[in-house]
Design an enzyme around this catalytic site. Structure first.
Site, short mmCIF file in Angstrom:
data_model
loop_
_atom_site.label_atom_id
_atom_site.label_comp_id
_atom_site.label_asym_id
_atom_site.label_seq_id
_atom_site.Cartn_x
_atom_site.Cartn_y
_atom_site.Cartn_z
N LYS A 13 -8.40 79.19 -25.05
CA LYS A 13 -8.38 78.12 -24.05
C LYS A 13 -9.69 78.11 -23.24
O LYS A 13 -10.32 77.08 -23.07
CB LYS A 13 -7.18 78.29 -23.10
CG LYS A 13 -5.83 78.25 -23.81
CD LYS A 13 -4.68 78.33 -22.82
CE LYS A 13 -4.60 79.65 -22.06
NZ LYS A 13 -4.38 80.84 -22.93
N ARG A 88 2.19 76.74 -16.13
CA ARG A 88 2.61 77.85 -16.97
C ARG A 88 4.12 77.99 -17.00
O ARG A 88 4.63 78.93 -17.60
CB ARG A 88 2.02 79.13 -16.41
CG ARG A 88 0.98 79.75 -17.33
CD ARG A 88 0.55 81.04 -16.70
NE ARG A 88 -0.10 81.90 -17.63
CZ ARG A 88 -1.39 81.86 -17.92
NH1 ARG A 88 -2.16 80.95 -17.37
NH2 ARG A 88 -1.90 82.73 -18.74
N ARG A 127 -12.13 91.22 -26.73
CA ARG A 127 -12.76 90.32 -25.75
C ARG A 127 -13.55 91.11 -24.70
O ARG A 127 -13.10 92.14 -24.21
CB ARG A 127 -11.70 89.48 -25.04
CG ARG A 127 -12.31 88.71 -23.86
CD ARG A 127 -11.45 87.64 -23.30
NE ARG A 127 -10.15 88.11 -22.87
CZ ARG A 127 -9.15 87.30 -22.56
NH1 ARG A 127 -9.32 86.00 -22.64
NH2 ARG A 127 -8.00 87.79 -22.19
N ARG A 160 -11.06 93.14 -19.61
CA ARG A 160 -10.05 92.83 -18.58
C ARG A 160 -8.94 93.86 -18.61
O ARG A 160 -8.51 94.30 -19.66
CB ARG A 160 -9.48 91.42 -18.85
CG ARG A 160 -10.34 90.33 -18.29
CD ARG A 160 -9.95 88.93 -18.70
NE ARG A 160 -8.53 88.62 -18.72
CZ ARG A 160 -8.03 87.42 -18.99
NH1 ARG A 160 -8.86 86.41 -19.25
NH2 ARG A 160 -6.74 87.20 -19.02
N ARG A 171 2.38 89.81 -21.84
CA ARG A 171 1.88 88.43 -21.65
C ARG A 171 2.43 87.52 -22.75
O ARG A 171 2.75 86.36 -22.48
CB ARG A 171 0.34 88.43 -21.66
CG ARG A 171 -0.23 88.98 -20.37
CD ARG A 171 -1.68 89.40 -20.51
NE ARG A 171 -2.58 88.32 -20.81
CZ ARG A 171 -3.77 88.48 -21.40
NH1 ARG A 171 -4.18 89.68 -21.74
NH2 ARG A 171 -4.53 87.45 -21.62
P1 AP5 Z 1 -10.41 83.09 -24.70
O1 AP5 Z 1 -11.11 81.78 -24.78
O2 AP5 Z 1 -10.80 84.03 -23.59
O3 AP5 Z 1 -8.82 82.87 -24.75
P2 AP5 Z 1 -7.83 82.32 -23.65
O4 AP5 Z 1 -6.81 81.48 -24.34
O5 AP5 Z 1 -8.57 81.70 -22.50
O6 AP5 Z 1 -7.16 83.69 -23.24
P3 AP5 Z 1 -6.71 84.27 -21.85
O7 AP5 Z 1 -6.30 85.68 -22.13
O8 AP5 Z 1 -7.75 84.07 -20.79
O9 AP5 Z 1 -5.48 83.40 -21.54
P4 AP5 Z 1 -4.34 83.77 -20.63
O10 AP5 Z 1 -3.59 82.49 -20.59
O11 AP5 Z 1 -3.54 84.97 -21.01
O12 AP5 Z 1 -5.08 84.26 -19.30
P5 AP5 Z 1 -5.44 83.54 -17.93
O13 AP5 Z 1 -6.79 83.96 -17.55
O14 AP5 Z 1 -5.12 82.09 -17.95
O15 AP5 Z 1 -10.62 83.82 -26.12
C1 AP5 Z 1 -10.12 85.14 -26.32
C2 AP5 Z 1 -11.14 85.94 -27.17
O16 AP5 Z 1 -11.25 85.35 -28.47
C3 AP5 Z 1 -12.57 85.94 -26.59
O17 AP5 Z 1 -13.15 87.19 -26.81
C4 AP5 Z 1 -13.30 84.85 -27.41
O18 AP5 Z 1 -14.68 85.13 -27.52
C5 AP5 Z 1 -12.59 84.96 -28.75
N1 AP5 Z 1 -12.50 83.66 -29.44
C6 AP5 Z 1 -12.22 82.45 -28.89
N2 AP5 Z 1 -12.21 81.49 -29.84
C7 AP5 Z 1 -12.44 82.13 -31.03
C8 AP5 Z 1 -12.54 81.69 -32.39
N3 AP5 Z 1 -12.37 80.42 -32.73
N4 AP5 Z 1 -12.77 82.63 -33.34
C9 AP5 Z 1 -12.92 83.94 -33.01
N5 AP5 Z 1 -12.87 84.41 -31.73
C10 AP5 Z 1 -12.62 83.52 -30.77
O19 AP5 Z 1 -4.34 84.22 -16.96
C11 AP5 Z 1 -4.39 85.59 -16.65
C12 AP5 Z 1 -3.26 85.93 -15.70
O20 AP5 Z 1 -3.40 85.19 -14.46
C13 AP5 Z 1 -1.84 85.59 -16.18
O21 AP5 Z 1 -1.30 86.60 -17.02
C14 AP5 Z 1 -1.09 85.49 -14.84
O22 AP5 Z 1 -0.81 86.76 -14.31
C15 AP5 Z 1 -2.13 84.81 -13.95
N6 AP5 Z 1 -2.01 83.34 -13.97
C16 AP5 Z 1 -2.92 82.47 -14.49
N7 AP5 Z 1 -2.48 81.21 -14.37
C17 AP5 Z 1 -1.26 81.27 -13.79
C18 AP5 Z 1 -0.29 80.30 -13.43
N8 AP5 Z 1 -0.47 78.99 -13.67
N9 AP5 Z 1 0.85 80.73 -12.85
C19 AP5 Z 1 1.06 82.03 -12.59
N10 AP5 Z 1 0.19 83.01 -12.92
C20 AP5 Z 1 -0.96 82.64 -13.52
#
Ligand code: AP5
Length: 218
Positions: A13, A88, A127, A160, A171
């Protein structure tokens, strides 16, 4: 373009959001990045968020909803936005619907990135994230030019806390239990577009833009 990006942890994402936000000229609003920024600066919000984020649990809706409402009221979000990581759960989706309906600025689309669990684990375990600008790299798939240093701003890359195996497992459970229901919520409104999120990063961006062009009539 008012767009939501949804998908499991590690679906790409954040990676895709950077390309799509640049393509459409809209701000990339990531609730995860906002929490991590506050955690780094040890603000009151950051200290509260850390106790949930580090365990892979959702930060309480009351906190998250207010934070997003505030961010959407900024000038740069008036002509469009890309939400990454919000909503979410169905309650957050309902709050967002009300906020956007009041402002008469309905969503254009919800783009789901589809990917299997094996690929998620491979992506998250390798990552590396920039402490300074939040850019994402990968030890195998997207190596920085210099080990441990961000290509974009020369910031330090780190792993992270929530990318440990135990927290990734939690997660994924939270995603299945709490976030997946929003897929049906948006599908029922005719807003959902699902694309496979496997392959090269630029190939996935092109796939996303083609799917959005076909679905969103402006
Ligand atoms: P990346 O692009 O970083 O993936 P992502 O989907 O953004 O993954 P996240 O782990 O950031 O998502 P998440 O939803 O768990 O975390 P968030 O920060 O929102 O890609 C991942 C890896 O793959 C990278 O190394 C990249 O280089 C590689 N990659 C990407 N595309 C690729 C490809 N095509 N081929 C190969 N490699 C590739 O949330 C974190 C925490 O915050 C949550 O757990 C929660 O505690 C809190 N939080 C966030 N939002 C809320 C909400 N709305 N409500 C409540 N709590 C929340």
């Amino acid at each position: 373009m008012r767009l939501i990006l949804v998908g499991p942890p590690g679906a790409g994402k954040g990676t895709q959001a950077v390309h799509l936000a640049a393509h459409y000229g809209i701000p990339h609003i990531s609730t995860g990045d906002i929490f991590r920024h506050n955690m780094k600066n040890e603000t009151e919000l950051g200290l509260l968020a850390k106790s949930y984020v580090d365990r892979g649990e959702l930060v309480p809706d009351s906190v998250t909803n207010e934070m997003v409402k505030d961010r959407l009221s900024h000038a740069d979000a008036q002509a469009g936005f890309l939400l990454d990581g919000f909503p979410r759960n169905v309650l957050q989706a309902d709050v967002l619907r009300t906020v956007l309906a009041e402002a008469k600025t309905p969503l254009d689309a919800v783009l789901e990135l589809s990917i299997d669990d094996a690929e998620i684990i491979a992506r998250l375990s390798g990552r590396r994230t920039c402490r300074n600008c939040s850019a994402s790299f990968h030890t195998i798939y997207e190596k920085p030019a210099v080990d441990g240093i961000c290509d974009k701003c020369q910031g330090e890359l780190y792993q992270r806390e929530d990318d440990s195996e135990a927290v990734i497992t939690r997660r994924l459970e939270v995603y299945a239990e709490q976030t997946k229901p929003i897929i049906a919520f948006y599908s029922a409104q005719g807003l959902l577009i699902t694309i496979p999120a496997v392959g090269d990063v630029t190939e996935i961006s092109s796939r996303a833009i083609a799917a959005l062009s076909a679905a969103v009539v402006r």
